[in-house]
Design a protein around this motif. Structure first.
Motif, PDB file in Angstrom:
ATOM      1  N   SER A 253      35.137 -10.173   3.517  1.00 30.39           N
ATOM      2  CA  SER A 253      34.778 -11.094   2.435  1.00 30.39           C
ATOM      3  C   SER A 253      35.573 -10.791   1.168  1.00 30.39           C
ATOM      4  O   SER A 253      35.967 -11.708   0.442  1.00 30.39           O
ATOM      5  CB  SER A 253      33.275 -11.005   2.148  1.00 30.39           C
ATOM      6  OG  SER A 253      32.907  -9.679   1.790  1.00 30.39           O
ATOM      7  N   HIS A 254      35.864  -9.519   0.923  1.00 25.16           N
ATOM      8  CA  HIS A 254      36.658  -9.166  -0.255  1.00 25.16           C
ATOM      9  C   HIS A 254      38.104  -9.636  -0.098  1.00 25.16           C
ATOM     10  O   HIS A 254      38.707 -10.154  -1.050  1.00 25.16           O
ATOM     11  CB  HIS A 254      36.621  -7.653  -0.478  1.00 25.16           C
ATOM     12  CG  HIS A 254      37.422  -7.196  -1.664  1.00 25.16           C
ATOM     13  ND1 HIS A 254      37.019  -7.414  -2.966  1.00 25.16           N
ATOM     14  CD2 HIS A 254      38.633  -6.544  -1.745  1.00 25.16           C
ATOM     15  CE1 HIS A 254      37.919  -6.922  -3.798  1.00 25.16           C
ATOM     16  NE2 HIS A 254      38.905  -6.391  -3.080  1.00 25.16           N
ATOM     17  N   GLN A 255      38.650  -9.488   1.089  1.00 23.33           N
ATOM     18  CA  GLN A 255      40.011  -9.959   1.332  1.00 23.33           C
ATOM     19  C   GLN A 255      40.108 -11.473   1.175  1.00 23.33           C
ATOM     20  O   GLN A 255      41.094 -11.991   0.645  1.00 23.33           O
ATOM     21  CB  GLN A 255      40.468  -9.540   2.729  1.00 23.33           C
ATOM     22  CG  GLN A 255      40.760  -8.053   2.864  1.00 23.33           C
ATOM     23  CD  GLN A 255      41.081  -7.648   4.293  1.00 23.33           C
ATOM     24  OE1 GLN A 255      40.566  -8.248   5.242  1.00 23.33           O
ATOM     25  NE2 GLN A 255      41.915  -6.628   4.451  1.00 23.33           N
ATOM     26  N   LEU A 256      39.071 -12.178   1.606  1.00 22.20           N
ATOM     27  CA  LEU A 256      39.065 -13.634   1.450  1.00 22.20           C
ATOM     28  C   LEU A 256      39.030 -14.027  -0.021  1.00 22.20           C
ATOM     29  O   LEU A 256      39.655 -15.013  -0.428  1.00 22.20           O
ATOM     30  CB  LEU A 256      37.873 -14.236   2.189  1.00 22.20           C
ATOM     31  CG  LEU A 256      37.931 -14.165   3.723  1.00 22.20           C
ATOM     32  CD1 LEU A 256      36.615 -14.655   4.322  1.00 22.20           C
ATOM     33  CD2 LEU A 256      39.094 -14.992   4.261  1.00 22.20           C
ATOM     34  N   ARG A 257      38.331 -13.247  -0.831  1.00 18.86           N
ATOM     35  CA  ARG A 257      38.318 -13.515  -2.277  1.00 18.86           C
ATOM     36  C   ARG A 257      39.716 -13.312  -2.868  1.00 18.86           C
ATOM     37  O   ARG A 257      40.154 -14.097  -3.719  1.00 18.86           O
ATOM     38  CB  ARG A 257      37.313 -12.598  -2.975  1.00 18.86           C
ATOM     39  CG  ARG A 257      35.854 -12.906  -2.669  1.00 18.86           C
ATOM     40  CD  ARG A 257      34.937 -11.938  -3.388  1.00 18.86           C
ATOM     41  NE  ARG A 257      35.044 -12.092  -4.835  1.00 18.86           N
ATOM     42  CZ  ARG A 257      34.599 -11.194  -5.711  1.00 18.86           C
ATOM     43  NH1 ARG A 257      34.068 -10.050  -5.282  1.00 18.86           N
ATOM     44  NH2 ARG A 257      34.722 -11.411  -7.002  1.00 18.86           N
ATOM     45  N   VAL A 258      40.412 -12.281  -2.411  1.00 21.69           N
ATOM     46  CA  VAL A 258      41.783 -12.050  -2.881  1.00 21.69           C
ATOM     47  C   VAL A 258      42.689 -13.192  -2.440  1.00 21.69           C
ATOM     48  O   VAL A 258      43.538 -13.674  -3.217  1.00 21.69           O
ATOM     49  CB  VAL A 258      42.305 -10.698  -2.354  1.00 21.69           C
ATOM     50  CG1 VAL A 258      43.781 -10.510  -2.746  1.00 21.69           C
ATOM     51  CG2 VAL A 258      41.469  -9.539  -2.892  1.00 21.69           C
ATOM     52  N   ILE A 259      42.510 -13.670  -1.210  1.00 16.28           N
ATOM     53  CA  ILE A 259      43.314 -14.793  -0.710  1.00 16.28           C
ATOM     54  C   ILE A 259      43.083 -16.035  -1.563  1.00 16.28           C
ATOM     55  O   ILE A 259      44.031 -16.751  -1.919  1.00 16.28           O
ATOM     56  CB  ILE A 259      42.979 -15.055   0.771  1.00 16.28           C
ATOM     57  CG1 ILE A 259      43.558 -13.946   1.646  1.00 16.28           C
ATOM     58  CG2 ILE A 259      43.512 -16.423   1.217  1.00 16.28           C
ATOM     59  CD1 ILE A 259      43.164 -14.031   3.109  1.00 16.28           C
ATOM     60  N   LYS A 283      33.726 -20.291   9.418  1.00 17.32           N
ATOM     61  CA  LYS A 283      35.161 -20.292   9.670  1.00 17.32           C
ATOM     62  C   LYS A 283      35.886 -20.499   8.343  1.00 17.32           C
ATOM     63  O   LYS A 283      35.382 -21.177   7.441  1.00 17.32           O
ATOM     64  CB  LYS A 283      35.534 -21.395  10.653  1.00 17.32           C
ATOM     65  CG  LYS A 283      34.958 -21.184  12.049  1.00 17.32           C
ATOM     66  CD  LYS A 283      35.407 -22.286  13.006  1.00 17.32           C
ATOM     67  CE  LYS A 283      34.843 -22.052  14.399  1.00 17.32           C
ATOM     68  NZ  LYS A 283      35.271 -23.114  15.357  1.00 17.32           N
ATOM     69  N   ASP A 284      37.074 -19.919   8.254  1.00 13.54           N
ATOM     70  CA  ASP A 284      37.865 -19.982   7.024  1.00 13.54           C
ATOM     71  C   ASP A 284      39.257 -20.520   7.345  1.00 13.54           C
ATOM     72  O   ASP A 284      39.885 -20.111   8.334  1.00 13.54           O
ATOM     73  CB  ASP A 284      37.974 -18.594   6.395  1.00 13.54           C
ATOM     74  CG  ASP A 284      36.600 -18.004   6.094  1.00 13.54           C
ATOM     75  OD1 ASP A 284      36.035 -18.375   5.059  1.00 13.54           O
ATOM     76  OD2 ASP A 284      36.115 -17.189   6.903  1.00 13.54           O
ATOM     77  N   PHE A 285      39.734 -21.439   6.475  1.00 10.57           N
ATOM     78  CA  PHE A 285      41.036 -22.071   6.684  1.00 10.57           C
ATOM     79  C   PHE A 285      41.837 -22.076   5.387  1.00 10.57           C
ATOM     80  O   PHE A 285      41.263 -22.118   4.284  1.00 10.57           O
ATOM     81  CB  PHE A 285      40.873 -23.525   7.142  1.00 10.57           C
ATOM     82  CG  PHE A 285      40.128 -23.690   8.441  1.00 10.57           C
ATOM     83  CD1 PHE A 285      40.798 -23.651   9.651  1.00 10.57           C
ATOM     84  CD2 PHE A 285      38.753 -23.890   8.451  1.00 10.57           C
ATOM     85  CE1 PHE A 285      40.123 -23.810  10.853  1.00 10.57           C
ATOM     86  CE2 PHE A 285      38.060 -24.051   9.637  1.00 10.57           C
ATOM     87  CZ  PHE A 285      38.750 -24.009  10.844  1.00 10.57           C
ATOM     88  N   VAL A 286      43.165 -22.033   5.547  1.00 12.86           N
ATOM     89  CA  VAL A 286      44.087 -22.352   4.457  1.00 12.86           C
ATOM     90  C   VAL A 286      44.796 -23.635   4.882  1.00 12.86           C
ATOM     91  O   VAL A 286      45.500 -23.655   5.901  1.00 12.86           O
ATOM     92  CB  VAL A 286      45.104 -21.225   4.212  1.00 12.86           C
ATOM     93  CG1 VAL A 286      46.140 -21.667   3.179  1.00 12.86           C
ATOM     94  CG2 VAL A 286      44.384 -19.964   3.736  1.00 12.86           C
ATOM     95  N   VAL A 287      44.596 -24.712   4.138  1.00 15.44           N
ATOM     96  CA  VAL A 287      45.046 -26.047   4.545  1.00 15.44           C
ATOM     97  C   VAL A 287      46.152 -26.532   3.609  1.00 15.44           C
ATOM     98  O   VAL A 287      46.060 -26.385   2.375  1.00 15.44           O
ATOM     99  CB  VAL A 287      43.864 -27.043   4.532  1.00 15.44           C
ATOM    100  CG1 VAL A 287      44.310 -28.406   5.087  1.00 15.44           C
ATOM    101  CG2 VAL A 287      42.681 -26.502   5.336  1.00 15.44           C
ATOM    102  N   TYR A 288      47.192 -27.131   4.211  1.00 14.64           N
ATOM    103  CA  TYR A 288      48.305 -27.688   3.434  1.00 14.64           C
ATOM    104  C   TYR A 288      48.007 -29.143   3.074  1.00 14.64           C
ATOM    105  O   TYR A 288      47.590 -29.939   3.920  1.00 14.64           O
ATOM    106  CB  TYR A 288      49.612 -27.615   4.228  1.00 14.64           C
ATOM    107  CG  TYR A 288      50.757 -28.341   3.550  1.00 14.64           C
ATOM    108  CD1 TYR A 288      51.423 -27.755   2.479  1.00 14.64           C
ATOM    109  CD2 TYR A 288      51.147 -29.616   3.977  1.00 14.64           C
ATOM    110  CE1 TYR A 288      52.466 -28.422   1.844  1.00 14.64           C
ATOM    111  CE2 TYR A 288      52.186 -30.284   3.347  1.00 14.64           C
ATOM    112  CZ  TYR A 288      52.842 -29.679   2.277  1.00 14.64           C
ATOM    113  OH  TYR A 288      53.865 -30.343   1.636  1.00 14.64           O
TER     114      TYR A 288
END
Length: 680
Positions: A253-259, A283-288
């Motif tokens: 969860s901390h890494q996701l906050r940094v992302i 689920k977690d996504f990075v979307v363009y």
């Protein structure tokens, strides 16, 4: 080896089997009863809706894990109606409902009988939602648990298959919590400061790899690379709502906050999306996104999806409360037996926190359930029914035995009243039984059935002619029931009835009602060896032989003292305060010294007792309760009409009886004689 008593538990499979094979069970001699757990709840709920809509009235009954959290919280002789409500409130808040019986009754003009549909719901306050509300906690009273075990209660079915629920207040709070999650996420990112070396290195690494992935997309690479950031973290190229995206896996969860911070600062066209599916897996996504408008559309789509998922989860978590909402929305006549505590549980578990006063509770419960009948009041208050009960116990089982004997009995009996008895049929899973055998007492579904049967027979004795009863007729508005509807026992042992329409209580029926509550003093933490008789003697020596009417123990550490009038209450409290501030012979020889011995005795008026009862704390001993709550000894305000000069004179005066004065004079005279003898 110490042997433990084994609880007789029915297997869950057998409980479910009875609900599925009612006809064969009835033929075998068991009472046909629909047992409902979470595995067959949805299917049962659909059928129950039609039964409740068609019902003339609905009987209910509850089984709880306890009744009183401390001995002094039981119904006591000197409990005023507002204090009695506070004790019921404490019970409903602390103990759990483990079984809920619901039995709709419908008059069938074709067969000239009532058709009942008894349901036995197992309920359990399981935590269904993923966010972090306070965990459900409840007390178990050993006598209540032993009582349930004695009557074969299936604890396994309750805990493993019981239907969970949310109150209306909890539903509102859950919806609000889900709405705030996205806002909290933005605030968390803005507050994040990268100061640790590990965070700085991780952010630079992710910045580089997001940039490589984005560049591959923009330059039309045939294979867009994923991201590998160690042994556990990875990101795979997928599509999210028809847009290229990275599915993030294994990140903390901390890494996701940094992302999220990296994306916000360095990538205007990359958006972080967090989702929860139906199975509660996040689920977690990075979307363009290829434009600002596309980015806005994506954010809106993700928000709408989260809202839909949250609403589905909340709706699923509402669980058994759907039954309560059904009863409330249909405005049916609700029938219970000695049911004030049941109604308080219904409010506490399925509506929201119980109001602080009886008046507020009455006003609120009347909005949800406008028509409630207590069969115990019906049997006790109506002279004809009371005579019919032969002045015997009006407990549920006794009333059922007298008013609702088996069908076969009526044909053989010469009792004209029994021959006029209303016929009751039982229908479960579309199987209708005209001849039924006794069921299991203290099983909520069967107790609800018994309650409804008693009510039907009572109505017949009151003059209801069900043969001419039409489906459009509202039983709750019949004038023959008007004096009994919405009147519940706050304490049936005291005959204390509260009117749900006005919040008035028939306090004139109390044995205590002849005296006013301002004539009562509460005394606690006195020497435990003192009995009520000795306490009365001490006070009468100080304030007069007729000053105290009675003394009543709450427990071994506290008593109520009923004075002849309120002026004596003020005198006693002030005298106690004066004696405690005096270290001289007056205190030692005063009649109250027995009560004050030890220096820890507390005393206050009736309002202090109400304050102590309103606390959520429940110590076993009342003296410990008073100390924990922080209630101190207190005196009364100035009596009406007393001038400030008289008040000052009263406060400066040490009030002692003639007998106490004589003792002091004798003591002082004896000291003088001894001194003279020694000098000679």
């Amino acid at each position: 080896m110490r042997r433990h008593k084994r609880w007789p538990l029915r297997p869950l499979a057998s409980a479910l089997a009875r609900s599925r094979f009612c006809s064969s069970a009835a033929a075998a001699g068991a009472f046909p009863l629909k047992h409902v757990t979470r595995s067959n709840f949805e299917m049962t709920l659909n059928d129950l809706r039609s039964h409740v809509k068609a019902a003339d009235f609905v009987a209910i009954d509850l089984e709880m894990t306890g009744v009183t959290s401390a001995p002094w919280r039981d119904s006591l002789e000197f409990d005023r109606y507002d204090v009695r409500y506070l004790k019921v409130k404490d019970s409903a808040e602390k103990f759990a409902v483990v079984q809920f019986g619901v039995c709709p009754f419908r008059w069938d003009s074709r067969t000239q009988s009532f058709v009942s549909h008894p349901h036995n719901f197992f309920v359990f306050p399981r935590q269904e939602l993923t966010f972090d509300p306070p965990a459900h906690e409840f007390l178990c009273q050993t006598t209540s648990m032993d009582f349930l075990a004695k009557y074969q209660f299936d604890f396994n079915a309750c805990i493993h298959e019981g239907i969970s629920y949310l109150s209306r207040r909890q539903e509102e709070e859950a919806s609000k919590r889900y709405d705030e999650e996205s806002v909290d996420s933005v605030v968390e990112t803005e507050d994040l400061k990268l100061v640790r070396l590990a965070d700085l290195l991780f952010s630079e690494r992710m910045k580089k790899r997001f940039n490589e992935w984005r560049s591959a997309l923009l330059h039309g690479s045939s294979e867009s690379p994923g991201i590998s950031s160690g042994s556990t973290e990875s990101a795979e190229t997928v599509f999210y709502h028809m847009r290229p995206a990275l599915s993030l896996q294994g990140f903390t969860s901390h890494q996701l906050r940094v992302i999220k911070l990296v994306l916000r600062k360095h990538f205007g066209d990359l958006v972080y999306i967090h989702t929860n599916d139906k199975s509660s897996c996040s689920k977690d996504f990075v979307v363009y996104t290829d434009s600002e408008s596309d980015k806005e559309n994506l954010m809106k789509e993700a928000k709408d999806e989260r809202k839909r998922v949250a609403e589905r989860k909340i709706q699923s978590a509402i669980g058994f409360r759907q039954v309560i909402d059904l009863l409330s929305s249909e405005k049916k006549l609700i029938v219970g037996h000695n049911c004030f505590l049941d109604i308080a549980h219904v409010y506490s578990k399925f509506v929201g926190p119980l109001p602080s006063t009886a008046e507020k509770f009455v006003a609120s419960i009347h909005d949800h359930f406008p028509y409630i009948v207590d069969t115990k009041i019906l049997l006790n208050v109506n002279p004809m029914l009371h005579q019919r009960m032969k002045k015997s116990s009006t407990s549920l089982s006794s009333a059922f035995s007298l008013l609702c004997p088996q069908i076969e009995l009526s044909s053989r009996s010469s009792d004209s009243i029994l021959q006029q008895r209303v016929k009751i049929d039982v229908e479960v899973d579309n199987v209708r039984c005209s001849n039924w055998n006794a069921g299991g007492k203290h099983e909520a579904g069967y107790d609800a059935f018994m309650t409804g049967c008693i009510f039907a027979q009572a109505c017949s004795h009151l003059g209801f002619d069900f043969k001419h009863h039409s489906e459009s007729e509202n039983l709750a508005q019949n004038e023959k029931l008007d004096k009994y509807i919405n009147r519940l026992y706050l304490s049936w042992t005291r005959g204390d009835i509260i009117d749900l329409r006005t919040s008035n209580s028939n306090a004139e029926n109390w044995r205590v009602s002849n005296s006013k509550y301002e004539n009562i003093v509460l005394i606690w933490n006195f020497p435990q060896k003192l009995k009520a008789r000795e306490i009365k003697e001490c006070i009468c020596k100080a304030l007069g032989s007729t000053s105290v009417t009675s003394v009543y123990h709450l427990d071994n550490t506290a008593v109520f003292v009923l004075f002849k009038n309120s002026e004596l209450v003020s005198n006693f409290l002030k005298l106690k305060q004066q004696l405690e501030s005096d270290d001289g012979p007056v205190r030692i020889l005063h009649p109250l010294s027995k009560i004050l011995k030890g220096g820890n005795t507390g005393a206050a008026d009736y309002d202090a007792y109400k304050e102590i009862c309103s606390s959520h704390i429940s110590k076993i001993l009342f003296a410990d309760q008073a100390e924990t709550v922080g209630v101190k000894s207190r005196t009364r305000p100035n009596p009406k009409g007393e001038t400030s000069l008289e008040t000052e004179r009263r406060e400066n005066m040490v009030a002692v009886t003639d007998k106490a004065s004589d003792l002091i004079d004798a003591f002082l005279a004896n000291r003088v004689d001894v001194k003279v003898a020694r000098t000679n």
